[in-house]
Design a protein around this motif. Sequence first.
Motif, PDB file in Angstrom:
ATOM      1  N   TYR A 139       0.810  -1.229   0.000  1.00 42.14           N
ATOM      2  CA  TYR A 139       0.000   0.000   0.000  1.00 42.14           C
ATOM      3  C   TYR A 139       0.840   1.274   0.000  1.00 42.14           C
ATOM      4  CZ  TYR A 139      -3.386   3.469   1.698  1.00 42.14           C
ATOM      5  OH  TYR A 139      -4.152   4.588   1.858  1.00 42.14           O
ATOM      6  N   ILE A 140       1.851   1.340   0.860  1.00 43.30           N
ATOM      7  CA  ILE A 140       2.649   2.558   0.988  1.00 43.30           C
ATOM      8  C   ILE A 140       4.127   2.221   0.874  1.00 43.30           C
ATOM      9  CG2 ILE A 140       3.195   4.590   2.403  1.00 43.30           C
ATOM     10  CD1 ILE A 140       0.669   3.965   4.047  1.00 43.30           C
ATOM     11  N   HIS A 141       4.838   2.976   0.079  1.00 43.00           N
ATOM     12  CA  HIS A 141       6.305   2.908   0.053  1.00 43.00           C
ATOM     13  C   HIS A 141       6.799   4.184   0.717  1.00 43.00           C
ATOM     14  CE1 HIS A 141      10.336   3.681  -1.744  1.00 43.00           C
ATOM     15  NE2 HIS A 141      10.484   2.403  -1.446  1.00 43.00           N
ATOM     16  N   LEU A 142       7.602   4.048   1.770  1.00 38.28           N
ATOM     17  CA  LEU A 142       8.005   5.204   2.564  1.00 38.28           C
ATOM     18  C   LEU A 142       9.503   5.187   2.820  1.00 38.28           C
ATOM     19  CD1 LEU A 142       6.765   7.652   4.060  1.00 38.28           C
ATOM     20  CD2 LEU A 142       6.544   6.211   6.076  1.00 38.28           C
ATOM     21  N   ILE A 143      10.126   6.323   2.585  1.00 39.66           N
ATOM     22  CA  ILE A 143      11.548   6.487   2.883  1.00 39.66           C
ATOM     23  C   ILE A 143      11.709   7.627   3.883  1.00 39.66           C
ATOM     24  CG2 ILE A 143      13.846   6.974   1.976  1.00 39.66           C
ATOM     25  CD1 ILE A 143      12.958   5.948  -0.718  1.00 39.66           C
ATOM     26  N   HIS A 144      12.341   7.334   5.010  1.00 42.50           N
ATOM     27  CA  HIS A 144      12.662   8.343   6.021  1.00 42.50           C
ATOM     28  C   HIS A 144      14.145   8.705   5.896  1.00 42.50           C
ATOM     29  CE1 HIS A 144       8.948   7.476   8.334  1.00 42.50           C
ATOM     30  NE2 HIS A 144       9.201   6.212   8.031  1.00 42.50           N
ATOM     31  N   PHE A 145      14.433   9.986   6.017  1.00 42.47           N
ATOM     32  CA  PHE A 145      15.811  10.456   6.152  1.00 42.47           C
ATOM     33  C   PHE A 145      15.921  11.133   7.516  1.00 42.47           C
ATOM     34  CE2 PHE A 145      15.040  10.318   1.596  1.00 42.47           C
ATOM     35  CZ  PHE A 145      16.184   9.700   1.111  1.00 42.47           C
ATOM     36  N   LEU A 146      16.640  10.509   8.436  1.00 42.90           N
ATOM     37  CA  LEU A 146      16.860  11.096   9.754  1.00 42.90           C
ATOM     38  C   LEU A 146      18.120  11.939   9.701  1.00 42.90           C
ATOM     39  CD1 LEU A 146      16.093   8.048  12.067  1.00 42.90           C
ATOM     40  CD2 LEU A 146      14.558   9.890  11.371  1.00 42.90           C
ATOM     41  N   THR A 147      18.010  13.196  10.091  1.00 38.88           N
ATOM     42  CA  THR A 147      19.145  14.106  10.003  1.00 38.88           C
ATOM     43  C   THR A 147      20.177  13.796  11.078  1.00 38.88           C
ATOM     44  OG1 THR A 147      18.187  15.765  11.487  1.00 38.88           O
ATOM     45  CG2 THR A 147      17.566  15.890   9.161  1.00 38.88           C
ATOM     46  N   ALA A 148      21.338  14.406  10.946  1.00 39.44           N
ATOM     47  CA  ALA A 148      22.420  14.187  11.909  1.00 39.44           C
ATOM     48  C   ALA A 148      21.981  14.545  13.325  1.00 39.44           C
ATOM     49  CB  ALA A 148      23.648  15.004  11.503  1.00 39.44           C
ATOM     50  N   ASP A 149      21.113  15.561  13.468  1.00 40.21           N
ATOM     51  CA  ASP A 149      20.635  15.967  14.797  1.00 40.21           C
ATOM     52  C   ASP A 149      19.802  14.886  15.469  1.00 40.21           C
ATOM     53  OD1 ASP A 149      21.806  18.497  14.772  1.00 40.21           O
ATOM     54  OD2 ASP A 149      20.121  19.398  13.711  1.00 40.21           O
TER      55      ASP A 149
END
Length: 240
Positions: A139-149
């Motif tokens: 149903y959903i394709h999701l990409i998270h980018f977690l920052t250095a902080d």
Amino acid sequence: MSLKRKQGPLYQQIQKILRDRILHGVYPLGSIIPSEPQLEKEFGVSKMTVRGAVQELSQEGYVQKKSGVGTIVMRNTSYQKLSKGKKFTELLVEEGHKLEKRLLVSELITNDAGTEEYHRHGPYCQRIERLYILNGQPYIHLIHFLTADALPGGGAKEMGADIQSLYDSLEENDIVLENFKDRFFVEPAPPEVCLLLKLPPGTHVLKRLRNSYDGEGRLIEHSVGCYNTELHHYLVSYDT
């Protein structure tokens, strides 16, 4: 399912896994979760560890033990800190759907100075790619980018790849998201996303870009989601 002691007390890890299953409809409202012996066998832990996890869930109001019956799911929504709006996934579960998360990739990325990625995320970021399965269908394709902080050691280390709830994991690191901005549009899904969502090449999908910020206004997470709205529409619900 294997647990890792370096990720905290075992009973808390089990508690989070069970809570995540409740929030995503694996254990529906009013259903009975697996018995203590079943959970002991699944996680390979002692009876006391399982009881500690279930007790925590009970104190949070998710479950209630009933003599002669078992442990019943009493609540399937989480407390919201971002806004009065409920999470999209919670609305799906309230409708009776089952939502499963599958981790595809988790990697630490180094961003080159002067690039857009460096400006947005910092010298490092963690890329977490997931596929959400709704009632057995992609149903959903999701990409998270977690920052250095958002990452341990100022970005030099990454979060564990088997985290159950991204936002809960952030809060455990004393990072509370206070604001988010969403942008929606419709466009053809990339070929690799069409493959994952089992869509014909070039199919248009709903795309959501989200930036999540902490109380100091720092960007903590940037995410890109593709939704197959032919399978289910996108829901937003706000309390008055």
